[in-house]
Design a protein around this motif. Structure first.
Motif, PDB file in Angstrom:
ATOM      1  N   SER A  29     -14.370 -11.024   1.855  1.00  0.00           N
ATOM      2  CA  SER A  29     -13.794  -9.702   1.618  1.00  0.00           C
ATOM      3  C   SER A  29     -12.701  -9.840   0.567  1.00  0.00           C
ATOM      4  O   SER A  29     -12.088 -10.898   0.440  1.00  0.00           O
ATOM      5  CB  SER A  29     -13.210  -9.114   2.912  1.00  0.00           C
ATOM      6  N   GLU A  30     -12.481  -8.779  -0.182  1.00  0.00           N
ATOM      7  CA  GLU A  30     -11.412  -8.767  -1.177  1.00  0.00           C
ATOM      8  C   GLU A  30     -10.930  -7.328  -1.351  1.00  0.00           C
ATOM      9  O   GLU A  30     -11.478  -6.565  -2.132  1.00  0.00           O
ATOM     10  CB  GLU A  30     -11.881  -9.351  -2.507  1.00  0.00           C
ATOM     11  N   PRO A  31      -9.898  -6.957  -0.570  1.00  0.00           N
ATOM     12  CA  PRO A  31      -9.436  -5.572  -0.586  1.00  0.00           C
ATOM     13  C   PRO A  31      -8.542  -5.199  -1.761  1.00  0.00           C
ATOM     14  O   PRO A  31      -8.255  -4.017  -1.955  1.00  0.00           O
ATOM     15  CB  PRO A  31      -8.653  -5.471   0.728  1.00  0.00           C
ATOM     16  N   ILE A  32      -8.108  -6.183  -2.544  1.00  0.00           N
ATOM     17  CA  ILE A  32      -7.113  -5.900  -3.589  1.00  0.00           C
ATOM     18  C   ILE A  32      -7.620  -6.240  -4.978  1.00  0.00           C
ATOM     19  O   ILE A  32      -7.552  -5.408  -5.887  1.00  0.00           O
ATOM     20  CB  ILE A  32      -5.800  -6.657  -3.299  1.00  0.00           C
ATOM     21  N   ASN A  40       0.804  -1.228   0.000  1.00  0.00           N
ATOM     22  CA  ASN A  40       0.000   0.000   0.000  1.00  0.00           C
ATOM     23  C   ASN A  40       0.833   1.272   0.000  1.00  0.00           C
ATOM     24  O   ASN A  40       0.299   2.375   0.014  1.00  0.00           O
ATOM     25  CB  ASN A  40      -0.965   0.006   1.191  1.00  0.00           C
ATOM     26  N   ASP A  41       2.155   1.121   0.002  1.00  0.00           N
ATOM     27  CA  ASP A  41       3.066   2.272  -0.041  1.00  0.00           C
ATOM     28  C   ASP A  41       4.363   1.819  -0.693  1.00  0.00           C
ATOM     29  O   ASP A  41       5.368   1.569  -0.012  1.00  0.00           O
ATOM     30  CB  ASP A  41       3.312   2.803   1.375  1.00  0.00           C
ATOM     31  N   PRO A  42       4.385   1.715  -2.025  1.00  0.00           N
ATOM     32  CA  PRO A  42       5.513   1.096  -2.723  1.00  0.00           C
ATOM     33  C   PRO A  42       6.872   1.748  -2.491  1.00  0.00           C
ATOM     34  O   PRO A  42       7.899   1.090  -2.705  1.00  0.00           O
ATOM     35  CB  PRO A  42       5.110   1.190  -4.198  1.00  0.00           C
ATOM     36  N   ASP A  43       6.908   2.993  -2.066  1.00  0.00           N
ATOM     37  CA  ASP A  43       8.199   3.652  -1.848  1.00  0.00           C
ATOM     38  C   ASP A  43       8.731   3.463  -0.428  1.00  0.00           C
ATOM     39  O   ASP A  43       9.878   3.809  -0.145  1.00  0.00           O
ATOM     40  CB  ASP A  43       8.084   5.151  -2.130  1.00  0.00           C
TER      41      ASP A  43
END
Length: 285
Positions: free
Chosen positions: A188-191, A29-32
């Protein structure tokens, strides 16, 4: 457990010219964030490899191959050469996500035929810091070795979407879904855009292979996790995109399973093919 080294072992071998240390920290959720954390402090001498830039190919527009496709063989050879991995080196990978990202590198090195030892640092960077061992912000220069990394692809370690489909409900082949139970059941499926699992798959959340302290469970404890599976069967492991399945591959092999394969595209690849069956709920329902 086989495939692991302790922080104490790594500290004692920091100066070895045959040990290559790789920082694999990465947040989906935060690639950097992973590289930023590396630049702020890492195990001395460690190189950084990014999950999406270095350990995966770019995601295709039609999502075929999943969210983290396997990297091009020539490009991954260039990446490994850049950090000086040569024949016989002991590569130690770590992260701070329970070994998930480090296990991706562990698997890729085995898939490309590295003939040296490949290990994951048990308890990762957190365990290293808790032990009071040194941390550095110095970035090592690219390797000056003249020897390039020469890949020797192990085709039998990976299966495609078509091969998975051929094996659905086939005796002697078992699918293992490595995601959390609510995602497996389709609650649930958040992605990914579609919820559920591949029909017939059993659910073994990859984090259940860790203790409450974040240490990998013993080989005997891993055998208990997979006690209902036969070591004689072909075990095909998948997750959302082929990354967090890798710790389960490690655990299964440590538990004595001899025929373990990765569905590299995983769920995100499976649902990109129109007509592939999807199951929700538990298998027994």
């Amino acid at each position: 457990m086989k495939g692991l080294v302790s922080a104490a072992w790594l500290k004692d071998n920091l100066a070895s010219s045959r040990v290559v240390i790789v920082d694999c920290r990465f947040l989906l959720n935060d690639p950097d964030a992973g590289e930023q954390a590396y630049r702020e402090g890492h195990i001395p001498g460690a190189y950084y490899l990014d999950l999406e830039r270095d350990l995966s190919a770019p995601k295709q527009p039609d999502v075929r191959g999943g969210r983290h496709p396997l990297p091009d063989v020539d490009l991954i050879a260039t990446v490994f050469s850049r950090i000086g991995i040569i024949s016989g080196d002991h590569v130690v990978a770590y992260d701070d996500q329970g070994g998930a990202m480090a296990a991706r590198l562990w698997w890729l090195l085995r898939w490309t035929g590295h003939d040296g030892e490949i290990s994951i640092l048990d308890r990762g960077f957190a365990g290293w810091k808790e032990a009071g061992y040194p941390v550095s912000s110095e970035i090592p220069s690219p390797s000056a070795t003249a020897d390039p990394y020469v890949p020797r692809i192990q085709d039998g370690m990976v299966v495609t979407q078509a091969e998975v489909r051929q094996r659905l409900h086939r005796p002697g082949s078992v699918l293992v879904d490595s995601r959390e139970a609510p995602r497996y059941r389709g609650e649930s499926e958040p992605i990914d855009p579609v919820a559920g699992h591949i029909p017939g798959a059993v659910n073994r959340f990859w984090k259940d292979g860790l203790t409450e302290q974040g240490r990998y469970k013993s080989a005997e404890q891993q055998r208990e996790r997979f006690a209902d599976l036969s070591p004689d069967d072909e075990i095909i492991v998948y997750c959302g995109s082929g990354v967090t399945a890798c710790p389960n591959v490690l655990a299964l092999e440590a538990a004595g399973f001899r025929n373990v394969k990765l569905y590299a595209g995983s769920w995100s690849d499976w649902i990109s093919y129109e007509g592939n069956p999807i199951k929700t709920g538990d298998e027994e329902n």
